[in-house]
Enzyme design. Sequence first.
Site, PDB file in Angstrom:
ATOM      1  N   ILE A  45       7.887  -2.202   2.428  1.00  0.00           N
ATOM      2  CA  ILE A  45       7.127  -3.442   2.285  1.00  0.00           C
ATOM      3  C   ILE A  45       7.800  -4.564   3.075  1.00  0.00           C
ATOM      4  O   ILE A  45       8.906  -5.011   2.733  1.00  0.00           O
ATOM      5  CB  ILE A  45       6.991  -3.832   0.799  1.00  0.00           C
ATOM      6  CG1 ILE A  45       6.387  -2.673   0.005  1.00  0.00           C
ATOM      7  CG2 ILE A  45       6.144  -5.095   0.672  1.00  0.00           C
ATOM      8  CD1 ILE A  45       5.061  -2.159   0.535  1.00  0.00           C
ATOM      9  N   THR A  46       7.139  -5.009   4.124  1.00  0.00           N
ATOM     10  CA  THR A  46       7.616  -6.164   4.887  1.00  0.00           C
ATOM     11  C   THR A  46       7.561  -7.399   4.005  1.00  0.00           C
ATOM     12  O   THR A  46       6.557  -7.632   3.322  1.00  0.00           O
ATOM     13  CB  THR A  46       6.744  -6.379   6.131  1.00  0.00           C
ATOM     14  OG1 THR A  46       6.798  -5.215   6.952  1.00  0.00           O
ATOM     15  CG2 THR A  46       7.208  -7.582   6.929  1.00  0.00           C
ATOM     16  N   GLY A  62       2.441   7.740   2.540  1.00  0.00           N
ATOM     17  CA  GLY A  62       2.441   6.826   3.681  1.00  0.00           C
ATOM     18  C   GLY A  62       1.135   6.960   4.419  1.00  0.00           C
ATOM     19  O   GLY A  62       0.171   6.237   4.173  1.00  0.00           O
ATOM     20  N   PRO A 122       6.810   5.767  -1.660  1.00  0.00           N
ATOM     21  CA  PRO A 122       7.781   6.765  -1.183  1.00  0.00           C
ATOM     22  C   PRO A 122       7.154   8.111  -0.860  1.00  0.00           C
ATOM     23  O   PRO A 122       7.634   8.821   0.026  1.00  0.00           O
ATOM     24  CB  PRO A 122       8.769   6.871  -2.356  1.00  0.00           C
ATOM     25  CG  PRO A 122       8.708   5.533  -3.027  1.00  0.00           C
ATOM     26  CD  PRO A 122       7.274   5.106  -2.907  1.00  0.00           C
ATOM     27  N   GLN A 156      15.846   0.018  31.884  1.00  0.00           N
ATOM     28  CA  GLN A 156      16.232   0.779  33.076  1.00  0.00           C
ATOM     29  C   GLN A 156      16.376  -0.134  34.291  1.00  0.00           C
ATOM     30  O   GLN A 156      17.294   0.045  35.107  1.00  0.00           O
ATOM     31  CB  GLN A 156      15.188   1.861  33.356  1.00  0.00           C
ATOM     32  CG  GLN A 156      15.537   2.809  34.487  1.00  0.00           C
ATOM     33  CD  GLN A 156      16.676   3.752  34.120  1.00  0.00           C
ATOM     34  OE1 GLN A 156      16.922   3.991  32.934  1.00  0.00           O
ATOM     35  NE2 GLN A 156      17.373   4.279  35.108  1.00  0.00           N
ATOM     36  N   GLU A 176       1.310   0.084  10.088  1.00  0.00           N
ATOM     37  CA  GLU A 176      -0.159  -0.045  10.024  1.00  0.00           C
ATOM     38  C   GLU A 176      -0.846   1.264  10.416  1.00  0.00           C
ATOM     39  O   GLU A 176      -1.911   1.261  11.046  1.00  0.00           O
ATOM     40  CB  GLU A 176      -0.652  -1.185  10.936  1.00  0.00           C
ATOM     41  CG  GLU A 176      -0.053  -2.544  10.645  1.00  0.00           C
ATOM     42  CD  GLU A 176      -0.581  -3.186   9.384  1.00  0.00           C
ATOM     43  OE1 GLU A 176      -1.429  -2.566   8.705  1.00  0.00           O
ATOM     44  OE2 GLU A 176      -0.134  -4.296   9.053  1.00  0.00           O
ATOM     45  N   LEU A 178       0.829  -1.196   0.000  1.00  0.00           N
ATOM     46  CA  LEU A 178       0.000   0.000   0.000  1.00  0.00           C
ATOM     47  C   LEU A 178       0.869   1.254   0.000  1.00  0.00           C
ATOM     48  O   LEU A 178       0.724   2.127  -0.848  1.00  0.00           O
ATOM     49  CB  LEU A 178      -0.943  -0.011   1.206  1.00  0.00           C
ATOM     50  CG  LEU A 178      -1.824   1.228   1.404  1.00  0.00           C
ATOM     51  CD1 LEU A 178      -2.747   1.444   0.201  1.00  0.00           C
ATOM     52  CD2 LEU A 178      -2.655   1.096   2.697  1.00  0.00           C
TER      53      LEU A 178
END
Length: 390
Positions: free
Chosen positions: A165-166, A139, A136, A343, A370, A133
């Site tokens: 793209i994963t 988004g 560049p 921490q 997402e 989807l």
Amino acid sequence: MPEYGPQPVERQLPTEEARDLLDLVREMARREVRPTVDADEEAGRFPRDTFRQLSASGLLGLPYPSEYGGGDQPYEVYLQVLEELAHASLTVGLGTSVHTLSCHALAEFGSKEQRSARLPDMLGGGTLGAYCLSEPTSGSDAASLRTKARRDGDEWVIEGTKAWITHGGIADFYTVLARTGEAGPRGITAFLVPGDAPGLTFAAPERKMGMRGSPTAQVHFDGVRLPEHNRVGEEGQGFAIALSALASGRLGIAACAVGLAQAALDEALRYLHQRRQFGRPLADFQGLHFMVADMATQIEAGRSLLLTAARLRDSGRPFARQAAMAKLHCTDAAMRVTTDAVQLLGGYGYTTDFPLERHMREAKVLQIVEGTNQIQRLVIARDLLGPEEG
């Protein structure tokens, strides 16, 4: 002697079958996923064999119909599976969520012939999906996408570039949103693109601060030709398909965030019982009690929020606002919990001798993917107040 440290999460499961499924996933995560995660992430190595095992076990198609090779599981169960996988490895948990998202368009909007022909391989045939989807220059403003698909006789020809793209470059299929008409959301159509299609090329994977075992890359479409039956849904229906998929996908990200945060808390609890200062275990110090109490409360609140949204989805009721709330809360909580876990370990938390510095780096991306958490706030507010005038 009491058993110190983290205790198993109390699961809210509707059936005995679901309880058996979670036991299977937990054992698989312990035996197959967790032992290699540190080395895979350090080397930037994608655990493809793990995904083949998940597919063979039926875990890559859980929320889809068994008629097409799915698992017939409600989202309430599927999300708890994702949490267990992300607890062991965020690359595996998020990768499973992305694959499920990639199957959504065909499963929900494809024709019966398309589903019968393609879904069995996508859900249980060892293949891996990607969802295209973002671009560049588009988004958060996804409706402004520029990748185009034009008709040429009986075929479609796709030109353009998708970004972030994963599974880019390693996926077997890509669910792609492309512009086929007027500007804006009504001119977008969904397509299914094979991973070996001529004209499909990939940039080098992005160099990321976390999730290095999960490749993220630009995907280039240089005259990629597709037959008509690779179009999913109606022409111009693509943006509605994308929004439908994203509402469910946000629940997947929320579940991954809860799993990651729980892993960080579990590691911190183990350390607090083992590490001694001033002649006592760190677990005896009240100031640290307050930190772990806050961490556990944030995790449990997020888990309850995402499961409430899942039950709405399972009952067929609107759930987009609750999905946005779950994504917002759970990913913000994961960032806070992993930071606090570092921490609690002091200097050791900042070293690669413990997984917490990796968890902290991984948590950041969950606030971005997402839909950024700023976009989630817009989704929530617009649902409460109605769209802006003008």
